[in-house]
Design a protein around this motif. Structure first.
Motif, PDB file in Angstrom:
ATOM      1  N   ALA A  11       1.319  -1.627  -0.312  1.00  0.00           N
ATOM      2  CA  ALA A  11       0.360   0.251   0.358  1.00  0.00           C
ATOM      3  C   ALA A  11       1.148   1.286  -0.036  1.00  0.00           C
ATOM      4  CB  ALA A  11      -0.778   0.674   0.964  1.00  0.00           C
ATOM      5  N   ALA A  12       1.903   1.118   1.014  1.00  0.00           N
ATOM      6  CA  ALA A  12       2.464   2.543   0.794  1.00  0.00           C
ATOM      7  C   ALA A  12       3.550   2.359  -0.842  1.00  0.00           C
ATOM      8  CB  ALA A  12       4.034   1.928   1.876  1.00  0.00           C
ATOM      9  N   ARG A  13       3.895   1.036  -1.058  1.00  0.00           N
ATOM     10  CA  ARG A  13       4.626   1.701  -2.667  1.00  0.00           C
ATOM     11  C   ARG A  13       3.294   2.291  -3.698  1.00  0.00           C
ATOM     12  NH1 ARG A  13       6.959  -3.351  -0.536  1.00  0.00           N
ATOM     13  NH2 ARG A  13       9.098  -2.629  -0.266  1.00  0.00           N
ATOM     14  N   ALA A  14       2.601   1.570  -3.335  1.00  0.00           N
ATOM     15  CA  ALA A  14       1.197   2.387  -4.764  1.00  0.00           C
ATOM     16  C   ALA A  14       0.898   3.439  -4.396  1.00  0.00           C
ATOM     17  CB  ALA A  14      -0.020   1.574  -3.894  1.00  0.00           C
ATOM     18  N   ARG A  15       1.388   3.850  -2.911  1.00  0.00           N
ATOM     19  CA  ARG A  15       1.486   5.985  -2.949  1.00  0.00           C
ATOM     20  C   ARG A  15       2.765   6.097  -2.851  1.00  0.00           C
ATOM     21  NH1 ARG A  15      -3.984   5.948  -2.092  1.00  0.00           N
ATOM     22  NH2 ARG A  15      -4.605   4.818  -0.564  1.00  0.00           N
ATOM     23  N   GLY A  16       4.114   5.394  -3.638  1.00  0.00           N
ATOM     24  CA  GLY A  16       5.554   6.122  -3.648  1.00  0.00           C
ATOM     25  C   GLY A  16       6.083   6.043  -3.308  1.00  0.00           C
ATOM     26  N   ALA A  17       5.983   5.293  -1.971  1.00  0.00           N
ATOM     27  CA  ALA A  17       6.789   5.777  -0.600  1.00  0.00           C
ATOM     28  C   ALA A  17       7.418   4.822  -0.839  1.00  0.00           C
ATOM     29  CB  ALA A  17       5.116   5.416   0.770  1.00  0.00           C
ATOM     30  N   VAL A  18       8.927   4.965   0.258  1.00  0.00           N
ATOM     31  CA  VAL A  18       9.836   3.632  -0.169  1.00  0.00           C
ATOM     32  C   VAL A  18       9.895   3.651   1.008  1.00  0.00           C
ATOM     33  CG1 VAL A  18      12.225   3.657  -0.627  1.00  0.00           C
ATOM     34  CG2 VAL A  18      11.118   5.091  -1.505  1.00  0.00           C
ATOM     35  N   VAL A  19       9.885   1.725   1.252  1.00  0.00           N
ATOM     36  CA  VAL A  19      10.036   0.877   2.622  1.00  0.00           C
ATOM     37  C   VAL A  19      10.439   0.639   3.247  1.00  0.00           C
ATOM     38  CG1 VAL A  19       7.399   1.955   3.228  1.00  0.00           C
ATOM     39  CG2 VAL A  19       8.252  -0.002   1.695  1.00  0.00           C
ATOM     40  N   ALA A  72      12.993  -2.688  -8.071  1.00  0.00           N
ATOM     41  CA  ALA A  72      12.030  -2.475  -9.357  1.00  0.00           C
ATOM     42  C   ALA A  72      11.501  -0.847  -9.010  1.00  0.00           C
ATOM     43  CB  ALA A  72      11.781  -3.172  -9.872  1.00  0.00           C
ATOM     44  N   VAL A  73      11.291  -0.305  -7.417  1.00  0.00           N
ATOM     45  CA  VAL A  73      10.763   0.569  -6.975  1.00  0.00           C
ATOM     46  C   VAL A  73      11.723   1.565  -6.741  1.00  0.00           C
ATOM     47  CG1 VAL A  73       9.063   1.531  -5.285  1.00  0.00           C
ATOM     48  CG2 VAL A  73       8.331  -1.117  -5.725  1.00  0.00           C
ATOM     49  N   ARG A  74      11.469   2.366  -7.216  1.00  0.00           N
ATOM     50  CA  ARG A  74      11.869   3.753  -6.702  1.00  0.00           C
ATOM     51  C   ARG A  74      11.624   4.969  -6.318  1.00  0.00           C
ATOM     52  NH1 ARG A  74      16.011   1.233  -7.659  1.00  0.00           N
ATOM     53  NH2 ARG A  74      16.935   0.370  -9.845  1.00  0.00           N
ATOM     54  N   PRO A  75      12.157   5.881  -5.878  1.00  0.00           N
ATOM     55  CA  PRO A  75      11.865   6.980  -5.197  1.00  0.00           C
ATOM     56  C   PRO A  75      10.986   7.580  -6.215  1.00  0.00           C
ATOM     57  CG  PRO A  75      13.728   6.592  -4.142  1.00  0.00           C
ATOM     58  CD  PRO A  75      13.553   5.625  -4.840  1.00  0.00           C
ATOM     59  N   PRO A  76       9.909   8.651  -5.982  1.00  0.00           N
ATOM     60  CA  PRO A  76       9.631   9.282  -6.624  1.00  0.00           C
ATOM     61  C   PRO A  76      10.435  10.588  -6.710  1.00  0.00           C
ATOM     62  CG  PRO A  76       7.598   9.483  -4.843  1.00  0.00           C
ATOM     63  CD  PRO A  76       9.359   8.720  -4.930  1.00  0.00           C
ATOM     64  N   GLY A  77      10.552  11.653  -8.617  1.00  0.00           N
ATOM     65  CA  GLY A  77      11.371  12.121  -8.965  1.00  0.00           C
ATOM     66  C   GLY A  77      12.900  11.397  -9.174  1.00  0.00           C
TER      67      GLY A  77
END
Length: 80
Positions: A11-19, A72-77
């Motif tokens: 859920a956090a990743r879906a909102r662009g958070a890095v966890v 594969a998930v990167r912080p926004p920007g």
């Protein structure tokens, strides 16, 4: 605890958070489960930590070591 941890991280990743801490916790919970402590509460991660210590393993240091999906998930920007 393993399922809840993954649901929260997803859920956090879906909102662009890095966890990254949730990824490390997920790895510890998985090790705890596999070592036979599935019925215990979250404090049972001490068993996983002791097993790592006895084996001379260092803890994972980032999402690449903890979860292939997280890599594969990167912080926004940020370019990746």
């Amino acid at each position: 605890m393993l399922k809840n941890n993954r649901l929260i991280a997803d859920a956090a990743r879906a909102r662009g958070a890095v966890v990254p801490l949730l990824d490390v916790c997920h790895a510890l919970y998985g090790e705890t489960l596999r070592s036979g402590h599935a019925g215990a509460d979250m404090a049972a991660v001490v068993h996983a930590l002791r097993a790592r210590t006895r084996a001379g393993r260092r803890p994972p240091t980032g999402p690449d070591e903890v979860s292939g999906r997280a890599a594969a998930v990167r912080p926004p920007g940020r370019a990746g």
